[in-house]
Motif scaffolding. Sequence first.
Motif, PDB file in Angstrom:
ATOM      1  N   MET A   1       0.842  -1.191   0.000  1.00 16.86           N
ATOM      2  CA  MET A   1       0.000   0.000   0.000  1.00 16.86           C
ATOM      3  C   MET A   1       0.882   1.248   0.000  1.00 16.86           C
ATOM      4  SD  MET A   1      -2.284   1.146   3.176  1.00 16.86           S
ATOM      5  CE  MET A   1      -2.472  -0.602   3.517  1.00 16.86           C
ATOM      6  N   THR A   2       0.585   2.177  -0.861  1.00 10.76           N
ATOM      7  CA  THR A   2       1.434   3.364  -0.961  1.00 10.76           C
ATOM      8  C   THR A   2       0.983   4.434   0.032  1.00 10.76           C
ATOM      9  OG1 THR A   2       0.001   4.316  -2.628  1.00 10.76           O
ATOM     10  CG2 THR A   2       1.807   2.953  -3.421  1.00 10.76           C
ATOM     11  N   THR A   3       1.934   5.349   0.331  1.00  8.62           N
ATOM     12  CA  THR A   3       1.613   6.459   1.234  1.00  8.62           C
ATOM     13  C   THR A   3       0.535   7.340   0.611  1.00  8.62           C
ATOM     14  OG1 THR A   3       4.011   6.463   1.429  1.00  8.62           O
ATOM     15  CG2 THR A   3       2.806   8.010   2.821  1.00  8.62           C
ATOM     16  N   THR A   4       0.638   7.532  -0.702  1.00  9.81           N
ATOM     17  CA  THR A   4      -0.341   8.383  -1.387  1.00  9.81           C
ATOM     18  C   THR A   4      -1.743   7.847  -1.178  1.00  9.81           C
ATOM     19  OG1 THR A   4       1.352   8.409  -3.091  1.00  9.81           O
ATOM     20  CG2 THR A   4      -0.688   9.611  -3.558  1.00  9.81           C
ATOM     21  N   LEU A   5      -1.886   6.529  -1.294  1.00 10.73           N
ATOM     22  CA  LEU A   5      -3.205   5.926  -1.160  1.00 10.73           C
ATOM     23  C   LEU A   5      -3.742   6.138   0.258  1.00 10.73           C
ATOM     24  CD1 LEU A   5      -5.133   4.405  -3.002  1.00 10.73           C
ATOM     25  CD2 LEU A   5      -4.238   2.290  -2.080  1.00 10.73           C
ATOM     26  N   LEU A   6      -2.844   5.957   1.233  1.00 12.69           N
ATOM     27  CA  LEU A   6      -3.239   6.128   2.621  1.00 12.69           C
ATOM     28  C   LEU A   6      -3.635   7.589   2.878  1.00 12.69           C
ATOM     29  CD1 LEU A   6      -3.435   4.097   4.892  1.00 12.69           C
ATOM     30  CD2 LEU A   6      -1.267   4.944   5.781  1.00 12.69           C
ATOM     31  N   LEU A   7      -2.841   8.505   2.292  1.00 14.38           N
ATOM     32  CA  LEU A   7      -3.164   9.930   2.412  1.00 14.38           C
ATOM     33  C   LEU A   7      -4.526  10.221   1.790  1.00 14.38           C
ATOM     34  CD1 LEU A   7       0.088  11.999   1.762  1.00 14.38           C
ATOM     35  CD2 LEU A   7      -1.510  12.241   3.671  1.00 14.38           C
ATOM     36  N   GLN A   8      -4.770   9.571   0.639  1.00 18.52           N
ATOM     37  CA  GLN A   8      -6.064   9.739  -0.025  1.00 18.52           C
ATOM     38  C   GLN A   8      -7.200   9.315   0.896  1.00 18.52           C
ATOM     39  OE1 GLN A   8      -6.886  10.413  -3.847  1.00 18.52           O
ATOM     40  NE2 GLN A   8      -8.579  10.994  -2.495  1.00 18.52           N
ATOM     41  N   VAL A   9      -6.984   8.210   1.620  1.00 14.06           N
ATOM     42  CA  VAL A   9      -8.005   7.720   2.545  1.00 14.06           C
ATOM     43  C   VAL A   9      -8.250   8.760   3.641  1.00 14.06           C
ATOM     44  CG1 VAL A   9      -8.593   5.927   4.218  1.00 14.06           C
ATOM     45  CG2 VAL A   9      -7.433   5.309   2.101  1.00 14.06           C
ATOM     46  N   ILE A 137      -3.086  13.369  -4.836  1.00 12.26           N
ATOM     47  CA  ILE A 137      -4.345  13.037  -4.162  1.00 12.26           C
ATOM     48  C   ILE A 137      -5.501  13.685  -4.901  1.00 12.26           C
ATOM     49  CG2 ILE A 137      -5.657  13.312  -2.025  1.00 12.26           C
ATOM     50  CD1 ILE A 137      -2.838  13.363  -0.659  1.00 12.26           C
ATOM     51  N   ARG A 138      -6.585  12.908  -5.090  1.00  8.85           N
ATOM     52  CA  ARG A 138      -7.743  13.436  -5.820  1.00  8.85           C
ATOM     53  C   ARG A 138      -8.700  14.148  -4.880  1.00  8.85           C
ATOM     54  NH1 ARG A 138      -8.187  11.428 -11.030  1.00  8.85           N
ATOM     55  NH2 ARG A 138     -10.233  12.392 -11.234  1.00  8.85           N
ATOM     56  N   PHE A 139      -9.125  15.327  -5.282  1.00 14.36           N
ATOM     57  CA  PHE A 139     -10.126  16.076  -4.532  1.00 14.36           C
ATOM     58  C   PHE A 139     -11.337  16.246  -5.424  1.00 14.36           C
ATOM     59  CE2 PHE A 139      -6.134  17.176  -2.609  1.00 14.36           C
ATOM     60  CZ  PHE A 139      -6.404  17.352  -1.265  1.00 14.36           C
TER      61      PHE A 139
ATOM     62  N   VAL B 234     -13.960   1.834  -2.538  1.00 19.48           N
ATOM     63  CA  VAL B 234     -13.474   2.082  -3.893  1.00 19.48           C
ATOM     64  C   VAL B 234     -11.946   2.214  -3.879  1.00 19.48           C
ATOM     65  CG1 VAL B 234     -13.538   3.674  -5.843  1.00 19.48           C
ATOM     66  CG2 VAL B 234     -15.643   3.101  -4.648  1.00 19.48           C
ATOM     67  N   LEU B 235     -11.405   2.792  -2.811  1.00 24.98           N
ATOM     68  CA  LEU B 235      -9.945   2.890  -2.718  1.00 24.98           C
ATOM     69  C   LEU B 235      -9.307   1.512  -2.539  1.00 24.98           C
ATOM     70  CD1 LEU B 235      -9.627   6.156  -0.625  1.00 24.98           C
ATOM     71  CD2 LEU B 235      -8.922   5.822  -3.002  1.00 24.98           C
ATOM     72  N   GLN B 236      -9.998   0.629  -1.806  1.00 31.25           N
ATOM     73  CA  GLN B 236      -9.507  -0.751  -1.694  1.00 31.25           C
ATOM     74  C   GLN B 236      -9.451  -1.398  -3.067  1.00 31.25           C
ATOM     75  OE1 GLN B 236     -12.253  -2.501   1.164  1.00 31.25           O
ATOM     76  NE2 GLN B 236     -10.594  -2.759   2.650  1.00 31.25           N
ATOM     77  N   LEU B 237     -10.508  -1.184  -3.840  1.00 32.88           N
ATOM     78  CA  LEU B 237     -10.551  -1.750  -5.195  1.00 32.88           C
ATOM     79  C   LEU B 237      -9.426  -1.149  -6.037  1.00 32.88           C
ATOM     80  CD1 LEU B 237     -14.403  -1.668  -5.819  1.00 32.88           C
ATOM     81  CD2 LEU B 237     -12.997  -3.718  -5.642  1.00 32.88           C
ATOM     82  N   LYS B 238      -9.236   0.155  -5.879  1.00 32.13           N
ATOM     83  CA  LYS B 238      -8.212   0.843  -6.659  1.00 32.13           C
ATOM     84  C   LYS B 238      -6.838   0.276  -6.331  1.00 32.13           C
ATOM     85  CE  LYS B 238      -6.942   5.497  -8.076  1.00 32.13           C
ATOM     86  NZ  LYS B 238      -7.286   6.915  -8.051  1.00 32.13           N
ATOM     87  N   GLU B 239      -6.625  -0.057  -5.074  1.00 35.76           N
ATOM     88  CA  GLU B 239      -5.328  -0.586  -4.658  1.00 35.76           C
ATOM     89  C   GLU B 239      -5.075  -1.966  -5.256  1.00 35.76           C
ATOM     90  OE1 GLU B 239      -5.002  -1.724  -0.624  1.00 35.76           O
ATOM     91  OE2 GLU B 239      -2.825  -1.750  -0.633  1.00 35.76           O
ATOM     92  N   LYS B 240      -6.097  -2.850  -5.178  1.00 36.94           N
ATOM     93  CA  LYS B 240      -5.922  -4.222  -5.663  1.00 36.94           C
ATOM     94  C   LYS B 240      -6.125  -4.307  -7.174  1.00 36.94           C
ATOM     95  CE  LYS B 240      -5.460  -6.270  -1.551  1.00 36.94           C
ATOM     96  NZ  LYS B 240      -6.555  -6.254  -0.587  1.00 36.94           N
ATOM     97  N   ASN B 241      -6.871  -3.376  -7.721  1.00 35.96           N
ATOM     98  CA  ASN B 241      -7.127  -3.282  -9.158  1.00 35.96           C
ATOM     99  C   ASN B 241      -7.531  -4.589  -9.833  1.00 35.96           C
ATOM    100  OD1 ASN B 241      -7.382  -1.679 -11.392  1.00 35.96           O
ATOM    101  ND2 ASN B 241      -5.265  -2.018 -12.078  1.00 35.96           N
ATOM    102  N   MET B 261     -16.715   5.902  -7.903  1.00 38.71           N
ATOM    103  CA  MET B 261     -15.731   5.366  -8.847  1.00 38.71           C
ATOM    104  C   MET B 261     -15.313   6.455  -9.824  1.00 38.71           C
ATOM    105  SD  MET B 261     -17.211   1.538  -9.446  1.00 38.71           S
ATOM    106  CE  MET B 261     -16.188   1.123 -10.846  1.00 38.71           C
ATOM    107  N   LYS B 262     -16.271   7.279 -10.196  1.00 41.36           N
ATOM    108  CA  LYS B 262     -15.931   8.371 -11.106  1.00 41.36           C
ATOM    109  C   LYS B 262     -15.056   9.412 -10.397  1.00 41.36           C
ATOM    110  CE  LYS B 262     -17.788  11.914 -14.143  1.00 41.36           C
ATOM    111  NZ  LYS B 262     -18.947  12.694 -14.554  1.00 41.36           N
ATOM    112  N   SER B 263     -15.445   9.800  -9.188  1.00 41.42           N
ATOM    113  CA  SER B 263     -14.696  10.869  -8.522  1.00 41.42           C
ATOM    114  C   SER B 263     -13.295  10.412  -8.138  1.00 41.42           C
ATOM    115  CB  SER B 263     -15.464  11.410  -7.323  1.00 41.42           C
ATOM    116  OG  SER B 263     -15.366  10.530  -6.240  1.00 41.42           O
ATOM    117  N   LEU B 264     -13.129   9.106  -7.864  1.00 48.97           N
ATOM    118  CA  LEU B 264     -11.779   8.619  -7.543  1.00 48.97           C
ATOM    119  C   LEU B 264     -11.090   8.033  -8.777  1.00 48.97           C
ATOM    120  CD1 LEU B 264     -12.488   7.034  -4.044  1.00 48.97           C
ATOM    121  CD2 LEU B 264     -11.214   9.121  -4.525  1.00 48.97           C
TER     122      LEU B 264
END
Lengths: 288, 420
Positions: A1-9, A137-139, B234-241, B261-264
């Motif tokens: 898991m990347t830091t970016t992803l965690l930050l996104q969360v 990070i997406r906003f 959705v972020l979990q899905l994005k991580e495992k893709n 899914m669209k916004s992320l």
Amino acid sequence: MTTTLLLQVVVSGLLLGAVYALFSSGLSLIWGMMNVVNFAHGEFVMLGMYTAVVVWTALGGGPWASVPIAAILIATLGVLAYFLLVRHIMRGPMLAQILGTFGLALFLRYGALWVFGANFKTLPDDLVGHSFILGGIRFEGSRVLAGVVGLVVTVLLHLLLTRTSIGSRMLAVSEDATAAQLMGIRPQRMQALAWALAGAATGIAGALIATFFYTSPTVGETLAIVAFVTVALGGFGSVMGALVAGLLIGVVESLSAFLIGPVYKDVIVYAAFVLVLWFRPQGLMGTN
Amino acid sequence: MVELSRRAVTIGAASAAFAFARNAAAEEVVKIGVLYPLSGNAASAGNYAKMAVELGADIVNKGDPELAKLMPVAKGGGLAGLKGAKVELVVADNQGTPAAGQNQTLRLITQEKVVAMLGCYQSGITQTASAVAEKYGIPFLTPESTAADLTDRGFKWFFRTTPIATNFAKAYSDFLEEQKAAGRKVGSIAIVYENTEYGKSTSTAIADLFVKEGRNVTMKVSYSANSTDVQPQVLQLKEKNPDVVIFVSYTSDAILYTKTMKSLNWKPEIMMADAAGFNDPAYVKSMGPEAEGLISRSAFAPGKPGSIAAICDALYRKKSGGGGLEDGSARALQGFLALVDALNRAGSTDPAKIQAALKATDMKADQMVAGYNGVKFDDKGQNTLGSSLLIQMRNGEYVPVWPKVKATADVVLPYKGWTK
């Protein structure tokens, strides 16, 4: 898991939390001012959402139009609710207060079902602007707007209550209505004002949430439970407390859903909630 | 305002019915309990199902000249087998909760004296409601609840016309096999499901069959229905893709997943949905343009002009004032027609006779509104002739794409999602 992803969360959680704070501030205000729990709060949010939907479908207007309209409409609804219902049931036993606003909730919910139908409505997601990327990070535009407005409204409400003479008068009424009346303050006018402010904040919240959430007659049920937890955690009547609690719940919810599993997030949020109240029954920022 | 006037009419009709109840003894009626979510988060789907059943009652009571040539019960004037008794629907709201479903069933049976029950959309509610009917010995037919174990309870009064989760799982598996042969990536599969009876049993049925057929289910994500937020999922899905995602969700969550899914900005190669929320006309209308290429299942295809399906579709359009029959409403109408067929043959309102008639049901494919091969129940009450097809979202509408014999368009992949 990347830091970016965690930050996104975490960022998602913070933005979600700011929205929780936004739609909880009105509930917190009423609670703090009048010791009345407004069980129709979720329905006030729902009507704010429908205002945004109607403004968009009828006039093609985005949040710039719908937010002020919703603020005025729901503030009016708040004042009406106060004069026609709350003022009377406040004289009755606690149970009457609970059932009174709960009845109002059902009336508004099924009224909405009748007028708008059961269908889910959504607003186009580019009404506010597309999502953007910052530091990987997406906003999402609509959520950022709701989050920022949430912060601003909460801080303004807080300043109004603590730094202005109107705020002092409202607080005086909430502490001792009779004493305040002897000082030349009209309690009913102050309480009606509290309902108007709470309604306006709730209307704004609804109109903004509608830009990224679905709108349906029962959406109030889904949202209200979070509002109650936020207000209780933040401290009864503390508007800033609701802000801190909202952010906290948002982040805990996001992190636990991501790291442990979405089905467990509620357990963790409510466990944290019970734990905090165990040590601080008055809530994070409440004063007894 | 259409909604308003429709409800006003319903209320008016209800009070009129009440007024007539006293001197209605002369004209026999057969009361059928109809239990759907008319409030709560599945209310939109429930209202479409209710409208379909009401159309069914109109067909029996008032008749339709075109339909009468194809279907014996559509001649009008009530049920011939019951000396022209009219069907009276006693509609109740299950409020989206198993407890309300149970209470309403009890009320319909003991106070309204219904002779049979129909419902309840959500599997979790059908489970509790049908248990009450079983206790009182009243036939209970579910047109749409698909949780596999509903028919594994050894109930004697429970019947189901819809195909079930294991049938769908087989269709999904065969479909993915074809896509694999066509060169699509299907190496990793995620199943995202809500954690009530419907989601749990459906996801288990899919996962079990997939594993048996050598497909690689890499993720199972369970969540509580009616979420306020689905970003973490959705972020979990994005991580495992994963290459393929299958959603088992009701409407509110279906909307949130599609938006999030669209916004992320994440989409799989193939996105599939087990009907439910993704087939709700409210979802199709609002989210269609955001879910281009979504594969779902359906029991309904409009069929050739002049067929029962096509005529009912037109009648339904007239009644709803807009959209035609879709998966949910077509299955509801089919369930009702199967029940009415049995009532007609039973020639009595005695529950045991209706039960016997249901067991003897043998409706042929050309009598179907839904795309089944017929209706014939096995010992457990499950229709053995149910079948379904896969549909794909194209320009905001579902079109049949699989299997080939029922398809009107080719499958277009990968999943495109949002179009702007």
